[in-house]
Structures are given as C-alpha cells and as structure tokens.
Enzyme design. Structure first.
Site, short mmCIF file in Angstrom:
data_model
loop_
_atom_site.label_atom_id
_atom_site.label_comp_id
_atom_site.label_asym_id
_atom_site.label_seq_id
_atom_site.Cartn_x
_atom_site.Cartn_y
_atom_site.Cartn_z
N LYS A 45 -18.09 17.29 -39.57
CA LYS A 45 -18.68 17.84 -38.34
C LYS A 45 -17.94 19.07 -37.80
CE LYS A 45 -21.81 15.97 -38.04
NZ LYS A 45 -22.86 15.88 -39.11
N HIS A 100 -14.30 16.82 -48.05
CA HIS A 100 -13.76 16.32 -46.78
C HIS A 100 -12.40 15.64 -47.02
CE1 HIS A 100 -17.31 17.14 -44.45
NE2 HIS A 100 -18.03 16.13 -44.86
N SER A 130 -20.01 15.33 -32.03
CA SER A 130 -20.95 15.58 -33.13
C SER A 130 -20.93 14.38 -34.11
CB SER A 130 -20.55 16.87 -33.85
OG SER A 130 -21.43 17.16 -34.90
#
Ligand code: PPS
Length: 309
Positions: A45, A100, A130
């Site tokens: 995010k 990630h 988010s």
C-alpha cells in the site's frame, strides 16, 4: 491456487497463502537477478502499482499501449508470488520485477548484482489506512475488525508482510550495499509526478522527451489508473477481491489518515514512530500541504465503525 484462508509463515513473517507457498518464498530468496533487471520494492500500500505503471511507461518511451493491454502482475510480477516463474518464462527483454519482501530476505540474492532497485515508501499512517480498507475487500487477507485493532497489529508488525518500520529501515539503511538504488516516496510522486517520472527515467537510463513525459504523466495519473482495468484489479474475480466492499484505487491522497485516526490514535502512533524511527533520518510528508484537513478530534470511544471508502 485458492487457499484464501491459508497463511504462510516464512522466517517469522506471515504471507497470504493464496499467493505464496514455502516453495515460492524460497524461489524468491534464491532468485538469480540479472544486471538488466529492475526491481520495485515496497511495503504493501505504499505506491507499488503506481511505480509499476511508471516503470512500464518509462521503459516504453511513454507509450501507454503495454500499460493498457497487459495486467500489472504480468508485466511486473511479484517475485514471491506463485505465478512469477511462469510469467518470466513467457516474457522477453529486460525484466521488471516487484517485491514486498523485507531486505534481509533478498540481501543474499542481490549481493553483487547490478539490478536496479527502486524502493517506494509512503507515510505509515496513510499506509495503515489504505491497508485496512484493502483487508476489507481482499478475500485472501483476514477480516480486519475495527480499525483500532488493525492499527495495533500494524504497529506491532503482526500483519501480513511484517513490520512497516523494519521494512523501510531494512531497505533504506542497506541502500549503500545495493549497486543501483533509488529511493522515491509516494508523496514525491503525488506532489511532483513529472519530476518523479524524470528521476525514474534518469535512473533507468531511458531518457524521455517532453512529449513522452507528458504522455506517461497522463497515463499514470490517479484518474487514468482508476479506470484502467489492467491496474485497478477489476479483472480479479469477486471471490478474491470484492469490489462491492471498496475500490483498489481508493482515494489516492496524502493525509487521508486524518479521516479515520482519532486524536488518541494519532498521538500514540507518533510516540511509537518517534521511538522506532529514532535511528533513521527519513522524513515523511504526512498531510497534503494544499489541504486544510484537520485531525478528527473525537476520542477512540466516540469513533463510529467506518465503511470502506
Ligand atoms: S499493493 O496492494 O501493495 O500493491 O498496493 P499499492 O499499489 O502499493 O498501494 C495502493 C495505494 O496506492 C494508491 N495509488 C495511487 N495514488 C495516487 N495516484 C496514483 N496514480 C495511484 N495509483 C495507486 C491507491 O489508491 C492506494 O491508496 P489509497 O490510499 O488506498 O487510495
């Protein structure tokens, strides 16, 4: 691969089992980088999809065709997600990769590599908000419950992909050990998209003329990406992402956190941030300087249960 309720734990960090297995995570950790690779690294995010779009457009000389015809996960696959090897086997030319993963899981694989690494960070209050709304729509993530509970887990790093603090500090404090490293923030891109495109194009050694830059800028604006099915995840079936619960391209703003954090939550977060980031010189933009949004002054007890935006 469904495994919507499965959580994989790898090196003490949890990952959604819908996209990851022990084997796919091991594949990422042992990945053989090529010097021509571009690797986009983010905590979730933080502007991943936006940077995937920017790198695609820069690599295509500003031409929007690829960004409008190929889903982001097929042109910039996540190293650790199960379909990555298939995508890479089927693709040609310099690779755009996404991850990630925290730095320590990729440090060995990146050692000695000249791959270009772009790290995108975003202020963690907006990341938390988010991420919270994303948990409501993404069926491969646990139901988040009230925001206060989610925020506690976020602060403790007890969410999928681990601690925001460790992620940002791990990658940025090791920037000097990475041959080609660019640090960009979501807020940089938001405040100066043109300048950010120029920075990325210089870093990737893909010079763009003014017209090409203008074309790229139009294609990666929030309004354009929000309606582009190649990046807004509307191609994903509703059993996996329930778009009736919210949009992936949700608000795309700096400082939306003021609409959900209470004063108490913000104050307490600031304390944790000050202590966890004491050894880090990064500075974040927390609010849009052009907006005069004020922090919700209600106490935690007065906060209503909020719906996805
Ligand atoms: S993910 O799931 O980790 O890949 O998500 P990620 O792409 O990192 O982050 C999604 C948030 O980025 C916003 N976004 C943008 N903001 C402004 N302009 C553009 N072009 C843009 N593209 C994506 C997206 O709206 C999510 O933020 P929120 O705050 O939820 O709106």
């Amino acid at each position: 691969m469904a495994r919507l309720d499965v959580t994989e734990t790898f090196d003490g960090i949890t990952f959604p089992g819908h996209l990851h297995t022990q084997d796919t995570l091991r594949y990422a950790v042992n990945f053989k980088f090529e010097d021509t690779d571009t690797l986009i690294v983010t905590y979730p995010k933080s502007g991943t999809t936006w940077m995937q779009e920017i790198v695609t457009l820069v690599s295509c000389g500003g031409d929007p065709l690829r960004a409008q015809t190929q889903p982001n996960w097929a042109r910039a696959p996540w190293l650790e997600q199960y379909y990555c090897p298939h995508v890479l086997n089927a693709s040609q030319g310099p690779r755009i990769l996404t991850t990630h993963l925290p730095h320590h899981l990729l440090s060995t694989a990146l050692q000695g590599s000249k791959a270009k690494v772009i790290y995108v960070a975003r202020n963690p209050k907006d990341v938390a908000v988010s991420y919270y709304y994303f948990h409501k729509m993404a069926k491969f993530l646990p139901e988040p419950g009230p925001f206060s509970d989610f925020l506690n887990d976020f602060v403790d790093g007890a969410v999928n992909y681990g601690s925001w603090f460790d992620h940002v500090k791990g990658w940025t404090s090791n920037a000097g050990n990475i041959h080609n490293f660019l640090y960009v923030t979501y807020e940089d891109m938001w405040q100066d998209l043109h300048g950010s495109l120029e920075r990325v194009s210089r870093f990737l050694q893909c010079p763009l003329g003014e017209e090409e830059l203008a074309s790229a800028e139009r294609s990666c604006s929030f309004s354009s990406m929000r309606t582009n099915s190649m990046v807004n995840y509307t191609l994903v079936p509703k059993e996996i992402m329930d778009h009736s619960k919210g949009q992936f391209m949700r608000k795309g703003k700096i400082g939306d956190w003021v609409n959900i954090f209470s004063k108490d939550q913000s104050h307490s977060f600031d304390g944790v941030y000050a202590s966890k980031m004491a050894d880090c010189s990064l500075a974040f933009v927390w609010q849009n300087p052009e907006e005069t949004t004020s922090l919700n002054s209600r106490t935690d007890a007065e906060l209503p249960t909020r719906q996805a935006a």
